[in-house]
Scaffold this active site. Sequence first.
Site, PDB file in Angstrom:
ATOM      1  N   ASP A   1       3.654 -11.704   7.669  1.00 32.75           N
ATOM      2  CA  ASP A   1       3.248 -10.270   7.833  1.00 32.75           C
ATOM      3  C   ASP A   1       4.276  -9.179   8.330  1.00 32.75           C
ATOM      4  O   ASP A   1       4.785  -8.701   7.371  1.00 32.75           O
ATOM      5  CB  ASP A   1       2.027 -10.390   8.988  1.00 32.75           C
TER       6      ASP A   1
ATOM      7  N   HIS B   1      -5.852 -12.705   8.881  1.00 34.16           N
ATOM      8  CA  HIS B   1      -5.920 -12.837  10.409  1.00 34.16           C
ATOM      9  C   HIS B   1      -7.161 -13.550  10.886  1.00 34.16           C
ATOM     10  O   HIS B   1      -7.071 -14.644  11.221  1.00 34.16           O
ATOM     11  CB  HIS B   1      -5.943 -11.375  11.117  1.00 34.16           C
TER      12      HIS B   1
ATOM     13  N   HIS C   1      -7.588  -2.671   1.771  1.00 34.83           N
ATOM     14  CA  HIS C   1      -6.869  -2.732   3.151  1.00 34.83           C
ATOM     15  C   HIS C   1      -7.462  -3.315   4.368  1.00 34.83           C
ATOM     16  O   HIS C   1      -6.994  -4.282   4.974  1.00 34.83           O
ATOM     17  CB  HIS C   1      -6.327  -1.401   3.703  1.00 34.83           C
TER      18      HIS C   1
ATOM     19  N   ARG D   1     -11.479  -0.682   7.849  1.00 32.31           N
ATOM     20  CA  ARG D   1     -11.246   0.261   8.293  1.00 32.31           C
ATOM     21  C   ARG D   1     -10.724   1.042   7.160  1.00 32.31           C
ATOM     22  O   ARG D   1     -10.978   2.348   6.929  1.00 32.31           O
ATOM     23  CB  ARG D   1     -10.097   0.353   9.282  1.00 32.31           C
TER      24      ARG D   1
ATOM     25  N   TYR E   1       0.846  -1.308  -0.001  1.00 30.67           N
ATOM     26  CA  TYR E   1      -0.053   0.118  -0.081  1.00 30.67           C
ATOM     27  C   TYR E   1       0.836   1.293  -0.047  1.00 30.67           C
ATOM     28  O   TYR E   1       0.393   2.440  -0.028  1.00 30.67           O
ATOM     29  CB  TYR E   1      -1.060   0.293   1.318  1.00 30.67           C
TER      30      TYR E   1
ATOM     31  N   HIS F   1      -7.309  -7.772   5.178  1.00 30.84           N
ATOM     32  CA  HIS F   1      -7.222  -7.719   6.398  1.00 30.84           C
ATOM     33  C   HIS F   1      -8.443  -7.737   7.161  1.00 30.84           C
ATOM     34  O   HIS F   1      -9.218  -6.992   6.826  1.00 30.84           O
ATOM     35  CB  HIS F   1      -6.409  -6.559   7.138  1.00 30.84           C
TER      36      HIS F   1
HETATM   37 ZN   LIG Z   1      -0.716  -7.195   7.084  1.00 36.51          ZN
END
Ligand SMILES: [Zn+2]
Length: 457
Positions: free
Chosen positions: A324, A273, A209, A212, A122, A236
């Site tokens: 990660d 996650h 992303h 959020r 990103y 995510h």
């Molecule tokens: Zn990540």
Amino acid sequence: VGDVTTWWCERAWLGGDTVSERVLISVADGRITAVETGAAAPPSARRLRGLVLPGLANAHSHAFHRALRSRTQRDRGSFWTWRDLMYRAASRLDPDGYRRLASAVYAEMALAGITSVGEFHYLHHDVGGTAYADPNEMGQALIAGAADAGVRLTLLDTCYLSSGVDGAPLAPGPQQRFCDGSGEGWAERVEALHHAASSDHVIIGAALHSVRGVPLEHMAPVVEWAEAHQAPLHVHSSEQTAEVDQCLAVHGATPTALLRDAGVLGPRTTAVHATHLTADDLADLDRTATGVCFCPTTERDLGDGIGPAAELLGGRGLFSLGSDSHAVIDLFEEARATELDERLARRERGIIAAERLLGAATLDGQHALGWTDAGTLGVGARADLVAVDLESLRTAGGGATVANVVFAATAADVTDVVVDGRVVVADRRHVGIDDVAGRLGATIAALMDERTGEYAR
Ligand SMILES: [Zn+2]
């Protein structure tokens, strides 16, 4: 058909819970053309000792987070204080520095037996948010870094537009580097990258992303772009309880439910996650065959929590693993942590079989990154071979078993790595980059403030 190379493996893992002995693997044009077990070694064959595995896949990477290793361990804090330091590191990177750092980080991965990496990227624009002359210059830096390191790259180009579930804009400063303005703006930039950079060893994938980072109304162009290109789509999701609580407060839905309603879930999608899930979330992921990527060493480092691995492994989606934040780069550690965390949570042993954990680190990960022809030692597969030492300090006496690799080996036990038929690591040395540790040290030092030895504020 070009030259045929024959590899004779002392032992190889061809799937299941057993290990095969004396395995002859023929390779032409980067593909496996024959596999024979119990074979004598022809004089011309190249020999691999130890146990040979298919290529490991690191399904979730942020290359520049490697610059934070051990620098975030001093203060009490949380995910959110860690993130502030990460933003400071991000503000120091230009395309040249990004390429140098990425080549060293991906070489560290190659030395660990990783043949494909999924880079959740990103850091798109210059400081302040101005586009570079080529708006994909930072993505191209990662692509060049992966080529330097000899690994395949799935560039999960990430749409990142907002700083909260309520749609608050990204803050002035480092966060402006992430922003394409809109979902359409993201798709336009990524379409150009797709045309310029896709190859036999680079896939341009898509990422949101998080709930959020992308307001609901901007998700559709990303989902549509991934659909049109049949590209992997990563997001995510549900890493932090705060994210789940905010999502419930603003939308009246969990992140998983929100993504379901936005059409994000499906077999090409990976929820990264997936730590804090409800029973309904689990049912949604299973019904849609959505994959998940666990990053246990990061999740424990950040104090995220323990996700429901066993339930997810019982579902229809892929179960991949990622390093990660690169607090550690070791897929064996990610694999065993998945089981060991489960043991801590349940106070019970032996929940997930070692071969299933190794399957997550290989086949599931490769497929989650779009390399559907990688992750096995079978005819037709990409010729990724990873030899693991069974006589090291860690593995000696543990036996020639999958369990010994998953529960005792570390990245340091990987001796030889072949990617698409090309030797990338030989006898624990990267063949393209002489001193990987030296390059890591130098590139990370270059990001520091010269006076304080810290990241500049
Ligand atoms: Zn990540």
